[in-house]
Design an enzyme around this catalytic site. Structure first.
Site, mmCIF file in Angstrom:
data_model
loop_
_atom_site.group_PDB
_atom_site.id
_atom_site.type_symbol
_atom_site.label_atom_id
_atom_site.label_comp_id
_atom_site.label_asym_id
_atom_site.label_seq_id
_atom_site.Cartn_x
_atom_site.Cartn_y
_atom_site.Cartn_z
ATOM 1 N N HIS A 93 0.804 -1.219 0.000
ATOM 2 C CA HIS A 93 0.000 0.000 0.000
ATOM 3 C C HIS A 93 0.842 1.276 0.000
ATOM 4 O O HIS A 93 0.657 2.162 0.826
ATOM 5 C CB HIS A 93 -0.958 0.002 1.193
ATOM 6 C CG HIS A 93 -2.180 -0.834 0.960
ATOM 7 N ND1 HIS A 93 -3.071 -0.582 -0.071
ATOM 8 C CD2 HIS A 93 -2.665 -1.910 1.615
ATOM 9 C CE1 HIS A 93 -4.036 -1.477 -0.040
ATOM 10 N NE2 HIS A 93 -3.824 -2.302 0.968
ATOM 11 N N ASP A 108 -1.945 -5.542 -3.960
ATOM 12 C CA ASP A 108 -2.120 -4.293 -3.220
ATOM 13 C C ASP A 108 -0.784 -3.575 -3.019
ATOM 14 O O ASP A 108 -0.367 -3.265 -1.901
ATOM 15 C CB ASP A 108 -2.813 -4.541 -1.876
ATOM 16 C CG ASP A 108 -4.324 -4.648 -2.028
ATOM 17 O OD1 ASP A 108 -4.797 -4.751 -3.168
ATOM 18 O OD2 ASP A 108 -5.034 -4.640 -1.006
ATOM 19 N N HIS A 160 -6.683 -3.694 -5.083
ATOM 20 C CA HIS A 160 -6.337 -2.293 -5.317
ATOM 21 C C HIS A 160 -5.579 -2.094 -6.629
ATOM 22 O O HIS A 160 -5.303 -0.941 -6.978
ATOM 23 C CB HIS A 160 -5.521 -1.731 -4.155
ATOM 24 C CG HIS A 160 -6.356 -1.308 -2.998
ATOM 25 N ND1 HIS A 160 -6.765 -0.007 -2.803
ATOM 26 C CD2 HIS A 160 -6.892 -2.019 -1.977
ATOM 27 C CE1 HIS A 160 -7.504 0.070 -1.707
ATOM 28 N NE2 HIS A 160 -7.597 -1.143 -1.188
#
Length: 756
Positions: free
Chosen positions: A180, A207, A240
């Site tokens: 992230h 992600d 994501h």
């Protein structure tokens, strides 16, 4: 002589008994102290996680709004398709591969550029230069980013959906979870575990981007090592790696700010790259690695045949499935008009929807009903769950969404003077493939058996130990490794040790909130975990101070949630407060807050931190809103509209960032007017045109026809009050802790001496 000896022994035992009693007393106090800290740490964690998942539900609803905008938004200046279309729909590139490659090579890099200069094919020198440059906060030039993404796209096109690896070619394989955008965590992993190489293979489990500020640097590093070591560096797709998710969680904005000239081209290329990332990895035919999880319909054989590049976003229902559904609904309406009540295609759970919702049904196929709880910040939440049908040749899928036809219903077709019952048409393959991808990217494990829609996130499934066991047995596997969920220790085992969750972004919610971890697997397939925590300040803090910092951040976020739902909460409170005393019982207060916010939190435990208690034991419910206040409001905005703007502030920021193509922070008044009208009609918020125009004119401070949206956002935010009393409590806490430390040191240094 004997008497004297016995007296000495008696005198020696007395002080030791006193010391033991004192030690027991200290031990009891310390255990209570640690237990209270652990309780605070746990509910802090629950607050962070509940608000995070509520935000994902908001994003799912916002994706429905983007589809709505695509159907209704007209380009005001008439200069062609808008950025929303570019972001949400794949753009057909008229350029050939050779022309595109030549175009990137011809981009001029100025002499003043001092960052790394890449040459393809990449070498170890290039990756080392990237690592050194990013440590020094340098940015890679857009030319090299485009070339890197172009080469990555070419490579990924050749990769299968499921990668099969063997530990016989390496001593150990390292698996990392969510990063992230936290570059410091990635650099720390490389420092502790070594750089990727033929002797040190890696799997990064999705992600890579969003939330953190260094997402661009992370994907550049990962893609560079992927091209350098294609057989020893492996990347799985996460939920994501999705351009619609990137709109909300920061990656799109980061790219546009860092690459103002080439940002749009980079984002469009990233859509293709993300959609081409493999979906799963299998080690030694025994260990399955996916980002989110599985469902009772997951089939690895079918997953291997999915055309993954077509699933640009897991948040958007396949277009062909929508057309297929429209055909079914039109057939239902024709049959219903001829024979009222005899044909029934809609699920019984959706029969009570309002006419406004039914008019929008064709545009919002992710609308959620009983399959998931409502979003905490919206009147209706969205789901990426799709209807599931049983088939002998295709994998089974989750229960139907209320806005879609139920597979259990049959189509009543008039034939002469009777009716013939026919099964609904088989869902198109695109829909089956899409659901497989959604389950892989979004699902979470749970302790009870079974498989059910993931109501907490709004997408994917909850899968139980029986579902895990069935999949592992079906494919001859022994272990499932996934990521997708932040864990306090960086990893967690569940389902009798058959499921491992690995999360590699430390300090995810707040400084000191969690550790990061990675796991290593050797030929014996016994997992070895390694934990770490990137820290610049938390090492100097005590356990109590770390808990207090994280708790304060979580409570501030929760109080903002309370404030953005103030009118709903007050109306619900007053239903219990018949005599208008301003007080209700604790159980009533907890019930109201739970029903309005829909966050699964221990509200009775949190009550002392959120609301004041009266002498009679009841809660002063208006005290929930005392610690926060609005910013400077815009005059034409009524309190109800202001609360709506507070609540949907993040969504509005995403929309305006899309419209603000050059990210100057300014948009035209006409664009503001059109967008807000669409947004208000989509949410069902009653705002007349005059109010919108007055608000737009009031924001245009210099009367140049443009709106500074940053000032608009600043006007609609909540301000937290830190009063003198709280500061005094902090000081008294510090003073008490210092007194305790002094007392503890004295006890440790206490020496019992015999009387002379």
């Amino acid at each position: 002589m004997g008497c004297g000896t016995s007296i000495a022994i008696e005198n020696q035992t007395r002080p030791s008994e006193t010391a033991i009693k004192a030690a027991i007393l200290i031990q009891r106090w310390y255990r209570r102290y640690v237990a209270r800290l652990e309780m605070r740490r746990r509910y802090t964690w629950n607050i962070f996680q509940s608000i995070e998942y509520a935000g994902e539900q908001d994003q799912l609803q916002l994706s429905s709004f983007f589809s709505f905008m695509l159907d209704n938004f007209t380009q005001i200046n008439g200069n062609g398709p808008d950025l929303i279309s570019h972001l949400l729909d794949s753009v057909v590139d008229p350029l050939t591969e050779e022309v595109r490659q030549l175009k990137y090579e011809q981009i001029v890099v100025p002499e003043s550029y001092s960052g790394p200069r890449l040459s393809f094919p990449l070498s170890v020198t290039d990756t080392n230069a990237l690592l050194s440059a990013f440590k020094e906060e340098q940015t890679l030039h857009g030319k090299y980013v485009l070339q890197l993404l172009y080469e990555t796209k070419k490579f990924l096109k050749q990769m299968p959906n499921v990668i099969y690896l063997s530990t016989s070619y390496a001593k150990e394989i390292t698996i990392c979870g969510d990063l992230h955008g936290r570059l410091d965590d990635l650099l720390l992993i490389f420092y502790k575990n070594g750089l990727p190489s033929a002797e040190n293979p890696y799997i990064f489990n999705g992600d890579f981007v969003d939330r953190g500020k260094k997402s661009t640097e992370i994907i550049i590093i990962l893609f560079a090592f992927l091209l350098l070591y294609p057989d020893h560096m492996h990347l799985n797709r996460g939920n994501h790696e999705d351009h619609i998710m990137n709109l909300r969680y920061g990656f799109t904005k980061e790219v546009m700010q860092k690459y103002k000239t080439h940002g749009r081209e980079i984002l469009q290329l990233l859509q293709d790259v993300f959609s081409l990332l493999p979906l799963a990895t299998v080690i030694d035919n025994k260990v399955l690695i996916v980002h989110g999880g599985i469902s009772d319909k997951t089939d690895l054989d079918f997953l291997s045949t999915v055309e993954r590049h077509k699933v640009k976003s897991a948040l958007r229902f396949p277009k062909r499935s929508i057309d297929h559904l429209n055909v079914q609904q039109s057939q239902s309406r024709r049959s219903s008009s001829r024979h009222s009540g005899r044909s029934k295609l809609d699920s019984p759970r959706s029969s009570g929807r309002t006419s406004r919702a039914s008019r929008r049904r064709k545009k919002h196929f992710t609308k959620q009903g009983s399959c998931s709880s409502s979003s905490s910040s919206s009147s209706s939440s969205s789901s990426v769950c799709s209807p599931r049908v049983s088939s002998r040749n295709t994998p089974r899928r989750p229960p139907p969404s209320p806005s879609l036809p139920s597979p259990t219903d049959v189509l009543q077709v008039p034939f002469l003077d009777s009716f013939v019952s026919l099964e609904p048409p088989e869902p198109p393959r695109e829909e089956l493939e899409w659901q497989q991808v959604v389950d892989i990217l979004w699902s979470d494990p749970k302790n009870p058996n079974g498989c059910s829609p993931n109501s907490f996130r709004g997408g994917g499934c909850y899968f139980g130990p029986d579902v895990t066991q069935a999949l592992l047995q079906k494919h001859g596997l022994c272990l499932l490794i996934r990521s997708h969920e932040c864990k306090q220790e960086g990893y967690e085992l569940c389902h009798n040790g058959q499921v491992i969750t690995i999360f590699s972004a430390s300090n995810y919610y707040e400084e000191g909130s969690n550790r990061g971890a990675y796991v290593k697997l050797g030929p014996e397939l016994v997992p070895r975990f390694f934990q770490y925590q990137v820290s610049r300040s938390t090492r100097k803090l005590t356990l109590h101070q770390r808990v207090r910092v994280a708790e304060g951040s979580a409570l501030r976020a929760l109080k903002e949630k309370l404030y953005t739902h103030r009118s709903e909460l007050m109306a619900a409170f007053q239903q219990y407060d018949i005599d208008n005393t301003g007080r209700i019982s604790t159980s009533e207060w907890a019930q109201v807050v739970e029903s309005v916010l829909r966050l699964d939190l221990p509200w009775r435990t949190l009550r002392p931190r959120l609301a004041r208690l009266c002498a009679d034991g009841n809660v002063e419910y208006e005290s929930c809103f005392e610690d926060i206040s609005p910013g400077d409001p815009i005059p034409p905005v009524t309190p109800n509209l202001a609360e709506t703007l507070y609540r949907y502030r993040t969504d509005l920021e995403i929309i305006f960032n899309i419209i603000d193509k050059d990210h100057s922070g300014q948009i035209s008044i006409e664009e503001f007017r059109q967008t807000w009208k669409l947004f208000s009609s989509h949410l069902g918020v009653a705002v007349n045109d005059q109010t919108i125009d007055d608000m737009a004119r009031s924001i245009d401070f210099n009367k140049d026809g443009s709106i500074d949206f940053n000032e608009f956002l600043e006007a609609f935010r909540v301000v937290h009050k830190l009063d003198v009393k709280e500061q005094q409590q902090v000081r008294s806490y510090s003073f008490s802790l210092s007194r305790i430390r002094i007392f503890h040191k004295r006890l440790l240094s206490l020496e019992f001496s015999l009387p002379e």
